[in-house]
Design a protein around this motif. Structure first.
Motif, PDB file in Angstrom:
ATOM      1  N   ARG A  43       0.846  -1.183   0.000  1.00 36.51           N
ATOM      2  CA  ARG A  43       0.000   0.000   0.000  1.00 36.51           C
ATOM      3  C   ARG A  43       0.885   1.238   0.000  1.00 36.51           C
ATOM      4  NH1 ARG A  43      -5.207  -0.627   0.977  1.00 36.51           N
ATOM      5  NH2 ARG A  43      -5.420   1.518   1.653  1.00 36.51           N
ATOM      6  N   PRO A  44       0.480   2.300  -0.701  1.00 35.97           N
ATOM      7  CA  PRO A  44       1.298   3.502  -0.754  1.00 35.97           C
ATOM      8  C   PRO A  44       1.302   4.245   0.565  1.00 35.97           C
ATOM      9  CG  PRO A  44      -0.804   3.902  -1.807  1.00 35.97           C
ATOM     10  CD  PRO A  44      -0.785   2.439  -1.452  1.00 35.97           C
ATOM     11  N   LEU A  45       2.310   5.107   0.697  1.00 39.99           N
ATOM     12  CA  LEU A  45       2.325   6.007   1.841  1.00 39.99           C
ATOM     13  C   LEU A  45       1.213   7.024   1.679  1.00 39.99           C
ATOM     14  CD1 LEU A  45       6.150   6.640   2.160  1.00 39.99           C
ATOM     15  CD2 LEU A  45       4.738   5.065   3.486  1.00 39.99           C
ATOM     16  N   TRP A  50       2.142  16.945   5.343  1.00 45.82           N
ATOM     17  CA  TRP A  50       3.489  17.419   5.578  1.00 45.82           C
ATOM     18  C   TRP A  50       4.482  16.287   5.766  1.00 45.82           C
ATOM     19  CZ3 TRP A  50       4.818  22.270   4.716  1.00 45.82           C
ATOM     20  CH2 TRP A  50       3.824  23.249   4.724  1.00 45.82           C
ATOM     21  N   VAL A  51       4.027  15.164   6.278  1.00 45.17           N
ATOM     22  CA  VAL A  51       4.956  14.064   6.550  1.00 45.17           C
ATOM     23  C   VAL A  51       5.609  13.585   5.261  1.00 45.17           C
ATOM     24  CG1 VAL A  51       5.153  11.700   7.382  1.00 45.17           C
ATOM     25  CG2 VAL A  51       3.744  13.343   8.632  1.00 45.17           C
ATOM     26  N   ARG A  52       4.783  13.348   4.251  1.00 43.76           N
ATOM     27  CA  ARG A  52       5.346  12.863   2.992  1.00 43.76           C
ATOM     28  C   ARG A  52       6.188  13.949   2.316  1.00 43.76           C
ATOM     29  NH1 ARG A  52       3.788   8.451  -0.558  1.00 43.76           N
ATOM     30  NH2 ARG A  52       4.896   8.752  -2.520  1.00 43.76           N
ATOM     31  N   GLY A  53       5.724  15.202   2.400  1.00 46.91           N
ATOM     32  CA  GLY A  53       6.493  16.287   1.808  1.00 46.91           C
ATOM     33  C   GLY A  53       7.863  16.427   2.452  1.00 46.91           C
ATOM     34  N   LEU A  58      13.836  15.602   2.520  1.00 47.61           N
ATOM     35  CA  LEU A  58      15.030  15.015   3.132  1.00 47.61           C
ATOM     36  C   LEU A  58      15.659  13.964   2.234  1.00 47.61           C
ATOM     37  CD1 LEU A  58      13.803  14.674   6.832  1.00 47.61           C
ATOM     38  CD2 LEU A  58      15.420  16.346   5.901  1.00 47.61           C
ATOM     39  N   ALA A  59      14.819  13.174   1.570  1.00 43.48           N
ATOM     40  CA  ALA A  59      15.351  12.150   0.674  1.00 43.48           C
ATOM     41  C   ALA A  59      16.103  12.791  -0.485  1.00 43.48           C
ATOM     42  CB  ALA A  59      14.213  11.271   0.150  1.00 43.48           C
ATOM     43  N   GLY A  91       0.694   7.137  -5.376  1.00 35.69           N
ATOM     44  CA  GLY A  91      -0.524   6.525  -5.898  1.00 35.69           C
ATOM     45  C   GLY A  91      -1.024   7.138  -7.185  1.00 35.69           C
ATOM     46  N   THR A  92      -0.527   8.328  -7.538  1.00 36.57           N
ATOM     47  CA  THR A  92      -1.005   9.004  -8.733  1.00 36.57           C
ATOM     48  C   THR A  92       0.161   9.653  -9.453  1.00 36.57           C
ATOM     49  OG1 THR A  92      -1.370  11.100  -7.582  1.00 36.57           O
ATOM     50  CG2 THR A  92      -3.216   9.537  -7.624  1.00 36.57           C
ATOM     51  N   VAL A  93      -0.069  10.011 -10.705  1.00 27.32           N
ATOM     52  CA  VAL A  93       0.942  10.731 -11.471  1.00 27.32           C
ATOM     53  C   VAL A  93       1.257  12.069 -10.793  1.00 27.32           C
ATOM     54  CG1 VAL A  93       1.377  11.896 -13.660  1.00 27.32           C
ATOM     55  CG2 VAL A  93       0.349   9.616 -13.641  1.00 27.32           C
ATOM     56  N   ARG A  94       0.228  12.728 -10.319  1.00 28.34           N
ATOM     57  CA  ARG A  94       0.414  14.024  -9.666  1.00 28.34           C
ATOM     58  C   ARG A  94       1.311  13.892  -8.438  1.00 28.34           C
ATOM     59  NH1 ARG A  94      -1.961  16.670  -5.444  1.00 28.34           N
ATOM     60  NH2 ARG A  94      -2.022  18.965  -5.548  1.00 28.34           N
ATOM     61  N   ARG A  95       1.074  12.849  -7.642  1.00 24.28           N
ATOM     62  CA  ARG A  95       1.864  12.660  -6.436  1.00 24.28           C
ATOM     63  C   ARG A  95       3.314  12.327  -6.772  1.00 24.28           C
ATOM     64  NH1 ARG A  95       1.743  14.555  -1.517  1.00 24.28           N
ATOM     65  NH2 ARG A  95       3.970  14.815  -1.835  1.00 24.28           N
ATOM     66  N   ALA A  96       3.524  11.532  -7.818  1.00 21.81           N
ATOM     67  CA  ALA A  96       4.885  11.194  -8.237  1.00 21.81           C
ATOM     68  C   ALA A  96       5.626  12.443  -8.692  1.00 21.81           C
ATOM     69  CB  ALA A  96       4.851  10.154  -9.349  1.00 21.81           C
ATOM     70  N   ALA A  97       4.941  13.310  -9.468  1.00 19.92           N
ATOM     71  CA  ALA A  97       5.566  14.549  -9.914  1.00 19.92           C
ATOM     72  C   ALA A  97       5.888  15.447  -8.723  1.00 19.92           C
ATOM     73  CB  ALA A  97       4.651  15.270 -10.897  1.00 19.92           C
ATOM     74  N   LEU A  98       4.989  15.511  -7.751  1.00 23.86           N
ATOM     75  CA  LEU A  98       5.203  16.349  -6.575  1.00 23.86           C
ATOM     76  C   LEU A  98       6.371  15.837  -5.743  1.00 23.86           C
ATOM     77  CD1 LEU A  98       4.078  18.827  -5.117  1.00 23.86           C
ATOM     78  CD2 LEU A  98       2.584  17.290  -3.814  1.00 23.86           C
ATOM     79  N   ASP A  99       6.474  14.517  -5.584  1.00 21.12           N
ATOM     80  CA  ASP A  99       7.611  13.946  -4.855  1.00 21.12           C
ATOM     81  C   ASP A  99       8.918  14.261  -5.571  1.00 21.12           C
ATOM     82  OD1 ASP A  99       5.932  12.905  -2.936  1.00 21.12           O
ATOM     83  OD2 ASP A  99       5.882  10.894  -3.799  1.00 21.12           O
TER      84      ASP A  99
END
Length: 568
Positions: A43-45, A50-53, A58-59, A91-99
């Motif tokens: 399952r994705p994070l 803010w935690v994922r951001g 940091l990564a 989980g999404t293209v948007r989230r991958a781009a944001l990461d």
């Protein structure tokens, strides 16, 4: 009829609702895009917050520890793994781009944080803008590594993810974006096998292999045995490639030695510091008299505008040349007239012999944004009031110059570079192809004296030496000054930021060329070709999936909400 699970339609499937535990057919699958129809391994994070951001920030910043001054070079092989795993779980293209964007922002800020005295608030804006380059890379990572990739997709990921990173390094290497500072491959400047790789494909090939190794390690964390095997095989391939380059890449042939002195005045501050620094440089230069030196190198801006306008300065420098028996390569930051007839402030490397300036002069071509000029000054000129930005724009030189030392039994040819020009692989390569036997970089990092900048800057000489098979002299006003042999190995002891001294180094002279010298940035072109091939393959795949004329416009969807492929 009605049941406890809702009204059933034709075929006994729920109508107007969704099956328990499964998403509605019109909703995206919660575990992200799976072009091959594979279910995710985990399952994705959390998709927001803010935690994922903070985790992405940091990564992305973690690889900065591989550069000087921390110099944890061994960390480079795993430094991208946390970031890649985070994007993989998007989980999404948007989230991958944001990461990708947030991580890229963290990387740029961590590598360039020492610029804050010059850029001030602009460093945050710059990091965020340059971080956008990693947004498409995040989508690429999520697309190829997300879910449970097949073995072919895993192999493609290692090539494409590394190629995507290399294209980012190419784009941000443009001078207007700050130049090629902090290229991931540059973190391996102390590693002999990596320097051999640089002699084949430049720092670009080193970056490519470092990212490929990180991506292959991520494959080892997947659930499929075939994918883990693919990752392991690709790690072996990378190791064999490095071993092959180590064994068979051509090495330049040593033809003699040159004795070069580096003069580092050290920190001189307070009223009259420019004049006192010049006097200290003269004092240190006299200490190398009688040591059979071929050339004495001073740091960047060792001579100020007022001294350069004084005719007595040229006579004093000529006297130093006669006293030491060596030519002097000094550096002037003053208002002058360039070779093209333009008048303004140039940063110039000037060769001085026993009779005075020889006429050989190189005007710096690539300037530091904000430090030496303000981009779009009419809009951003207010930066001078909040940071140590340039009060007046310096002018650019229009050509590179190879200088021949005057007199003597041999004509030693040197290729001068000024300040961060040593970060540009193409400039050193051009000088080498034009016949330079020694590359000389004059620098001044006193503004960033207590930061990572002096060590980072000095380390670049090792890469330029290995790429071209020529020794490199990195001379500064306040440290770190260092000298490297034609294979990138360090020669002698560097002069640290606390030193005020002159040191003499014996440099091996070589002939012949490296593979990078012959073929240039072929690794970059290969990366662009790999990405073009991936885009073409994806385009053909999309065309094959298009419905035939007369067929329904939308594909049938499975209970998991993704198009059902024909024949499955």
């Amino acid at each position: 009829m009605r049941t406890r699970r809702g009204r059933l339609g034709a075929g006994g499937r729920p109508r107007g609702g969704s099956h328990p535990g499964r998403p509605h057919s019109d909703e995206p699958h919660p575990h992200g895009p799976h072009p091959d129809g594979d279910r995710p391994a985990r399952r994705p994070l959390p998709e927001s917050g803010w935690v994922r951001g903070c985790a992405a920030l940091l990564a992305g910043a973690l690889p900065a520890l591989t550069f000087p001054a921390p110099s944890l070079w061994w960390l480079a092989c795993v430094a991208l793994v946390p970031w890649l795993l985070l994007i993989r779980s998007a989980g999404t293209v948007r989230r991958a781009a944001l990461d990708g964007w947030i991580g890229g922002t963290g990387f740029v800020f961590a590598v360039h944080h020492w610029l804050m005295p010059s850029l001030h608030v602009f460093i945050v804006l710059l990091a965020a803008l340059l971080g956008l380059l990693w947004a498409p890379w995040g989508v690429l990572v999520g697309r190829l590594l997300g879910g449970r990739p097949s073995a072919p997709r895993a192999a493609a990921a290692v090539v494409a993810v590394a190629s995507g990173w290399l294209v980012i390094e190419l784009v941000r290497s443009w001078e207007g974006l700050g130049g090629p500072w902090g290229l991931l491959g540059a973190s391996q400047w102390e590693v002999t096998p990596a320097l051999r790789v640089a002699s084949v494909g430049g720092v670009w090939l080193v970056s490519l292999l470092v990212v490929a190794v990180n991506t292959a390690l991520v494959l080892l964390t997947t659930g499929r045995t075939t994918v883990r095997t693919t990752g392991g095989v690709l790690l072996v391939v990378c190791a064999l490639a490095v071993a092959g380059m180590w064994a068979w890449a051509p090495r330049p042939v040593t033809t003699g030695t040159a004795r070069i002195a580096v003069v580092q005045p050290g920190v001189v501050s307070g009223p009259g510091s420019v004049e006192r620094r010049l006097a200290r440089g003269e004092e240190l230069t006299r200490t190398v008299a009688g040591r059979d030196v071929d050339l004495v190198v001073w740091g960047e801006s060792g001579i100020g505008a007022a001294a350069w306008r004084d005719p007595g300065t040229a006579r004093r420098l000529a006297a130093l040349s006669r006293e030491t028996g060596a030519a002097l390569l000094v550096n002037v930051d003053a208002r002058q007239t360039g070779g093209s007839g333009r008048s303004g402030i140039f940063k110039s490397a000037v060769l001085v012999g026993p009779e005075g300036p020889t006429g050989d002069r190189y005007d710096k071509m690539r300037l530091v944004p904000f430090g030496e000029y303000i981009p779009a000054r009419s809009l951003l000129g207010w930066a001078t009031s909040v940071g140590k930005a340039a009060g007046e724009d310096r002018l650019r030189g229009d050509r590179q110059v190879v200088m021949a030392l005057p007199d003597g039994d041999r004509r030693l040819r040197i290729g001068p570079l000024v300040c961060f020009e040593s970060a540009f692989p193409d400039m050193s390569r051009r000088l080498t192809r034009d016949g330079a036997q020694v590359l000389v970089a004059q620098s001044a990092t006193s503004t960033f004296q207590e930061s990572w900048a002096p060590a980072q800057h000095a380390s670049l000489g090792a890469l330029r030496a290995a790429e071209n098979g020529r020794p490199v002299v990195h001379a500064t006003l306040t440290g770190i000054s260092a000298v490297y042999g034609p294979s990138g190995e360090r020669i002698g002891k560097p002069l640290g930021t606390e030193a005020s001294a002159a040191a003499v180094y014996d440099l091996p002279l070589t002939r012949g060329s490296t593979l990078y010298g012959r073929f240039g940035d072929w690794a970059v072109y290969g990366a662009l070709a790999a990405l073009a091939a991936l885009c073409a393959a994806e385009g053909l795949r999309a065309l094959r999936r298009r419905p035939a004329p007369g067929s329904p416009g939308r594909c049938a969807r499975t209970a998991h909400g993704w198009p059902e492929r024909p024949g499955r």
